[in-house]
Design a protein around this motif. Structure first.
Motif, short mmCIF file in Angstrom:
data_model
loop_
_atom_site.label_atom_id
_atom_site.label_comp_id
_atom_site.label_asym_id
_atom_site.label_seq_id
_atom_site.Cartn_x
_atom_site.Cartn_y
_atom_site.Cartn_z
N GLU A 16 1.15 -0.91 0.12
CA GLU A 16 0.12 0.17 0.35
C GLU A 16 0.92 0.78 -0.39
OE1 GLU A 16 -3.11 0.51 -0.29
OE2 GLU A 16 -2.90 2.63 0.57
N ALA A 17 2.47 0.55 0.98
CA ALA A 17 2.73 2.13 1.12
C ALA A 17 3.35 2.98 -0.80
CB ALA A 17 4.00 2.07 1.93
N LEU A 18 4.29 1.70 -1.11
CA LEU A 18 4.67 1.57 -2.90
C LEU A 18 3.30 2.60 -3.79
CD1 LEU A 18 5.98 -1.81 -2.62
CD2 LEU A 18 7.49 0.61 -3.10
N ARG A 19 2.23 1.70 -3.41
CA ARG A 19 1.30 2.42 -4.08
C ARG A 19 1.11 4.02 -3.62
NH1 ARG A 19 -3.71 4.89 -3.77
NH2 ARG A 19 -3.66 4.31 -1.99
N PHE A 20 0.80 3.71 -2.62
CA PHE A 20 1.21 5.45 -2.34
C PHE A 20 1.92 6.36 -2.93
CE2 PHE A 20 1.52 9.12 0.65
CZ PHE A 20 0.68 9.52 0.74
N VAL A 21 3.04 5.77 -2.82
CA VAL A 21 4.32 6.39 -3.49
C VAL A 21 4.49 6.74 -4.95
CG1 VAL A 21 7.38 6.91 -3.51
CG2 VAL A 21 5.58 6.05 -0.86
N PHE A 22 4.02 5.48 -5.27
CA PHE A 22 4.88 6.25 -6.91
C PHE A 22 3.00 7.32 -7.75
CE2 PHE A 22 6.29 2.02 -7.07
CZ PHE A 22 7.52 2.09 -7.12
N GLU A 23 2.00 7.24 -6.77
CA GLU A 23 1.42 7.71 -6.84
C GLU A 23 1.53 9.11 -6.82
OE1 GLU A 23 -2.88 5.95 -6.15
OE2 GLU A 23 -3.69 8.00 -5.72
N GLN A 24 1.98 8.91 -6.17
CA GLN A 24 1.76 10.69 -5.35
C GLN A 24 3.53 11.71 -5.76
OE1 GLN A 24 -0.47 12.25 -3.47
NE2 GLN A 24 -0.82 10.35 -3.30
N ILE A 25 4.57 11.08 -6.13
CA ILE A 25 5.69 11.51 -7.19
C ILE A 25 5.30 11.51 -8.79
CG2 ILE A 25 7.47 11.12 -5.56
CD1 ILE A 25 8.11 8.39 -6.59
N GLU A 26 4.12 11.10 -8.70
CA GLU A 26 3.60 11.38 -10.88
C GLU A 26 2.67 12.58 -10.48
OE1 GLU A 26 1.26 7.88 -12.49
OE2 GLU A 26 3.39 6.75 -12.48
N ASN A 27 1.69 12.57 -9.71
CA ASN A 27 1.29 13.99 -9.41
C ASN A 27 2.07 14.95 -8.61
OD1 ASN A 27 -0.53 12.56 -11.12
ND2 ASN A 27 -1.11 11.67 -9.57
N LEU A 28 2.96 15.57 -8.11
CA LEU A 28 3.68 16.20 -7.47
C LEU A 28 2.67 17.50 -7.58
CD1 LEU A 28 5.33 14.97 -5.14
CD2 LEU A 28 7.03 16.37 -6.86
N PRO A 29 2.34 18.04 -6.66
CA PRO A 29 2.00 19.41 -7.20
C PRO A 29 3.08 20.39 -7.51
CG PRO A 29 1.26 18.72 -4.68
CD PRO A 29 1.94 17.69 -5.08
N GLN A 30 3.16 21.54 -7.85
CA GLN A 30 4.21 22.19 -7.98
C GLN A 30 3.78 23.42 -6.22
OE1 GLN A 30 6.57 22.32 -10.12
NE2 GLN A 30 5.62 21.23 -10.71
N GLY A 31 4.80 24.23 -5.86
CA GLY A 31 4.47 25.15 -5.19
C GLY A 31 5.81 25.83 -4.88
N LYS A 32 5.95 26.39 -3.40
CA LYS A 32 7.16 25.99 -3.13
C LYS A 32 7.58 25.28 -2.02
CE LYS A 32 4.76 29.59 0.41
NZ LYS A 32 4.95 30.79 1.19
N ILE A 33 8.49 25.22 -1.00
CA ILE A 33 8.78 23.88 -0.10
C ILE A 33 8.89 24.70 1.06
CG2 ILE A 33 9.85 22.61 -1.58
CD1 ILE A 33 12.27 22.70 -0.86
N LYS A 34 8.40 25.64 1.70
CA LYS A 34 8.79 25.77 2.17
C LYS A 34 8.44 28.25 2.74
CE LYS A 34 13.36 26.83 4.77
NZ LYS A 34 14.75 25.93 5.35
N SER A 35 7.59 27.72 4.56
CA SER A 35 7.13 28.85 4.04
C SER A 35 7.18 29.20 5.64
CB SER A 35 5.34 29.00 3.99
OG SER A 35 5.35 27.65 3.78
N GLU A 36 7.90 30.61 5.70
CA GLU A 36 8.59 31.57 7.26
C GLU A 36 7.73 30.69 8.46
OE1 GLU A 36 11.31 32.84 8.38
OE2 GLU A 36 11.08 33.11 6.00
N MET A 37 8.15 30.58 9.28
CA MET A 37 6.98 30.29 10.43
C MET A 37 7.42 31.81 11.60
SD MET A 37 7.17 27.31 12.88
CE MET A 37 8.37 27.56 14.59
N GLY A 38 5.77 31.85 11.85
CA GLY A 38 5.65 32.77 12.76
C GLY A 38 5.91 32.80 14.17
N ASN A 39 5.79 33.47 14.77
CA ASN A 39 5.48 32.95 16.68
C ASN A 39 4.92 32.36 16.74
OD1 ASN A 39 8.78 34.99 16.94
ND2 ASN A 39 6.58 36.34 17.13
N LEU A 40 5.36 32.36 18.30
CA LEU A 40 4.39 31.00 19.05
C LEU A 40 2.93 31.05 19.55
CD1 LEU A 40 7.46 28.58 20.47
CD2 LEU A 40 5.75 27.77 18.95
N ASN A 41 2.13 30.93 19.59
CA ASN A 41 1.25 31.84 20.04
C ASN A 41 0.98 32.02 21.63
OD1 ASN A 41 0.06 32.08 17.43
ND2 ASN A 41 -1.72 30.02 18.04
#
Lengths: 249, 492
Positions: free
Chosen positions: B395-420
């Motif tokens: 099941e994990a193999l199926r999941f990984v193949f499916e995801q890396i075939e349809n990898l969404p675009q976008g940045k990989i890191k957002s800025e983290m704010g202060n702790l609430n």
């Protein structure tokens, strides 16, 4: 029987034949290099991001004994002075030699004394003791016996009893709860015997250096033969270190 | 309302917790246990105010987490134990007692969790001892025969059979939870990576999710997907390692060597992604440090394709071998009822027919959009735990193949704010062993004031000890490996 043969054929030839010149995958972080150029005025970005205080400034030095080989300092340095190569050769025979400076080219341990090579050169049996290790180092030490690395071909093996061992490999920051057991196990190893520290935790406490639940007296009371840096160290780092030390590489 | 309800990774106001008087607290927790909730933590929410504790219970059916507060300010730290009726709370009560001096009245068996030579209640702890003819005791550890972590096992045997196995841990105790509070913010991820080195990604996932919720940081979909892909590769690698260990323990060399070879491919895939064979350095607050390039995708795909192809044949070979099956089947049984009552989690629970998978019951990160299937088996023996590994891997193999075939675009890191300030969060992740819980709370000046970790091993060690009753000592290695529990994750 047929199935067994088919599976054996699938195995192919997975062993790493040339251990000495093997290098890591492109992103693998092995021996760091420090470029000979000045830092920006007052810049201390690398020391700020370093989780284990492994970096000293002016001039830049990295203590591989503390380093967890994370990507932070290389990414933070605006001058690209620090770079981690994919070189596995990082083992030393003293704590001081773990410090990488801009002069550092190669790191290898000094060849062991004739006596040690006479005793252990052909057959070295080791007892591993996990003293607070997170199982990262243990997994890599276990990997040494698999079909890819096959440490046994060099006559180096892990054994179950300290009585059968020629030395101990210590992993983990040495917790208070394991300090006594480590001492007893080491005592049970017959003389002459060696001590190898495997991983940042064993060498310096690593990320656990500020823990108040460690008891590292054992390291002060005994002579350490080899330091294997990493978090966890790669199996090939261990192999190359030992083979260099025993002059078998 | 006597308790508050939150979702996985939902930050909540600490003021909203209702603190009940002790009898009311005890009854409310009983009520929730009665309706099928399972305890996942029992701890003060502020380390420095031990008189106010929270019991955290998860309800899989409604994907809700209940938080019940208890106030013990005016009186002794005592409450009526739930463990007689609900054995799953037994160990949580022991932990609370050891760390904060609480006494759960009428607790069936208060014992040390991590400390050595501890006084619990008011007497020093003694190992359980069996007396009589044909009775003998076998003590093993803390240092074991293999290259593994330390723990002490005490078997009380009657003739050939094990009457009771007592597992005494704590040798790996490095005070990780305290270090989280003392650490500089940039050290925390590295601490999380070293809670259990075989579940680096699982624990770091839980930690990052917790802190990102407390700072209301939005993670890009691409980073989320890559995180789950890495988590599944870790699952594949460790399941291969588990099957390799199981086959090794029954002396079946060929599959063992083959699983070992394939595991190298799985962890080398992680190294291709981030440079570390265990996924260290991949996670960052607000996303990840390493993007997927075409080369990474190529290498990961190639490695996993080999695993998929080979593992199918090796599994077939293993699970059709009469010798292997006769060792696996009906060894170390833990039936559904017992598993439920002791609160088993993760792979071991699913092998006993419990439908419990955090990725499905409390979906987080990219599992919210890309579901995985629940895998359960009913027999609860070593065979089930081995077979479940093989099936989860597919099941994990199926999941990984499916995801890396349809990898969404976008940045990989957002800025983290202060702790609430004055907020808390409960972050649950399905590691390869099972449910990983991280609980964090922030004081009014924005500092961490409590960090509580629960590794799946915390629940499951007790399960291992029960599977061994009335079996021979020679079955211990096999049963142990079928659970494959973490010492450092338990000891912290």
């Amino acid at each position: 029987m047929n199935d067994a043969i088919k599976i054996r054929i699938l195995q192919g030839d997975p062993i790493i034949h040339d251990v000495k010149s093997a290098v890591g995958l492109p992103l693998f972080r092995g021996l760091p290099t420090i470029q000979d150029k000045p830092c920006l005025d007052g810049c201390n970005k690398c020391t700020e991001v370093c989780p284990t205080n492994a970096i000293k400034l002016s001039p830049v030095k990295i203590d591989m004994g503390l380093c967890v080989f994370c990507p932070e300092c290389e990414a933070a340095c605006p001058e690209k002075i620090i770079h981690f190569t994919n070189n596995f050769h990082t083992v030393t025979d003293s704590k001081e030699k773990l410090v990488v400076t801009k002069e550092t080219q190669n790191v290898t341990p000094e060849i062991a004394s004739e006596k040690i090579r006479k005793y252990f050169g052909k057959s070295l049996k080791l007892r591993q003791i996990s003293a607070g290790g997170c199982n990262g180092c243990e997994l890599e030490l276990n990997a040494l016996s698999n079909v890819n690395f096959d440490l046994g071909r060099y006559g180096i093996e892990f054994v179950a009893s300290p009585r059968h061992a020629d030395g101990v490999v210590v992993t983990g920051p040495i917790t208070q709860n394991m300090a006594k057991a480590l001492e007893i196990a080491y005592e049970a190893v017959p003389n002459p015997k060696i001590i190898i520290l495997f991983g940042a935790c064993a060498i310096s406490g690593g990320i656990f250096q500020n823990s108040d639940k460690t008891e590292r007296k054992f390291l002060e009371e005994n002579i350490i033969d080899l330091f294997i840096p990493g978090c966890p160290p790669h199996p090939l780092t261990f192999m190359n270190g030992l083979l260099d030390w025993l002059d078998k590489n | 309302m006597k308790w508050i309800d939150v979702q996985n990774n939902q930050s909540f106001d600490l003021e909203s917790i209702v603190y009940l008087r002790k009898d009311d607290f005890s009854n409310t927790v009983s009520e929730l246990l009665q309706t099928g909730s399972r305890m996942i933590a029992l701890t003060p929410i502020d380390k420095n105010i031990p008189q106010k504790i929270i019991a955290v219970l998860s309800d899989s059916a409604s994907s809700t987490i209940h938080i019940v507060g208890g106030n013990f300010s005016d009186g002794k730290f005592e409450f009526e134990s739930w463990a007689n009726k609900y054995p799953q709370t037994n160990y949580f009560e022991c932990e609370l007692s050891e760390n904060y001096g609480y006494l759960s009245v009428n607790h069936p068996w208060l014992r040390p969790v991590r400390k050595q030579s501890v006084i619990l209640g008011n007497k020093p702890y003694q190992f359980f001892k069996l007396e009589g003819e044909e009775v003998h005791e076998v003590a093993v550890g803390p240092i074991h025969a293999g290259v593994i972590e330390p723990g002490h096992f005490r078997f009380q045997c009657h003739g050939e059979l094990i009457y009771n196995l007592e597992i005494n841990l704590g040798y790996q105790h490095r005070a990780v939870e305290n270090l989280f509070l003392k650490a500089k913010p940039n050290q925390r991820i590295f601490l999380a990576e070293s809670i259990a080195g075989d579940t680096t990604i699982g624990h770091t996932f839980a930690h990052c999710s917790a802190l990102e919720s407390l700072t209301q940081t939005q993670i890009s979909l691409r980073a989320d997907v890559i995180r789950t892909v890495a988590a599944e590769i870790e699952r594949i690698a460790m399941h291969l390692s588990g099957l390799g260990g199981l086959t090794n323990d029954i002396g079946f060399a060929l599959p063992s060597a083959s699983y070992g070879r394939l595991r190298t491919l799985a962890i080398n895939s992680l190294a291709a992604i981030c440079g570390s064979r265990y996924g260290r350095g991949l996670f960052a607050y607000g996303g990840i440090n390493f993007d997927f390039t075409n080369e990474t995708i190529e290498m990961v795909t190639e490695n996993l394709k080999t695993i998929q192809n080979d593992v199918q044949k090796i599994n077939e070979y293993l699970f059709s071998s009469v010798g292997a099956l006769s060792r696996f089947e009906e060894t170390g049984i833990i039936n559904n009822e017992l598993a439920n009552s002791i609160g088993l989690v993760g792979l071991a629970a699913r092998s006993s027919g419990i439908e419990d998978d955090i990725r499905i019951n409390f979906p987080y990160s990219a599992y919210r959009y890309n579901p995985v299937s629940m895998i359960t088996l009913s027999t609860g023996d070593v065979f089930a735990r081995a077979r479940a590994r093989a099936m989860e891997m597919d099941e994990a193999l199926r999941f990984v193949f499916e995801q890396i075939e349809n990898l969404p675009q976008g940045k990989i890191k957002s800025e983290m704010g202060n702790l609430n300030v004055n907020s808390g969060v409960i972050s649950i992740v399905e590691g390869w062993r099972g449910e990983i819980v991280h609980i964090a709370s922030i004081d009014n000046s924005g500092n961490l004031m409590q960090y509580k970790i629960k590794d799946p091993s915390f629940n499951n060690w007790y399960g291992l000890s029960l599977t061994l009753r009335n079996t021979a000592i020679s079955d211990f290695p096999l049963c142990n490996k079928s659970f494959d529990l973490s010492y450092s994750g338990h000891d912290l």
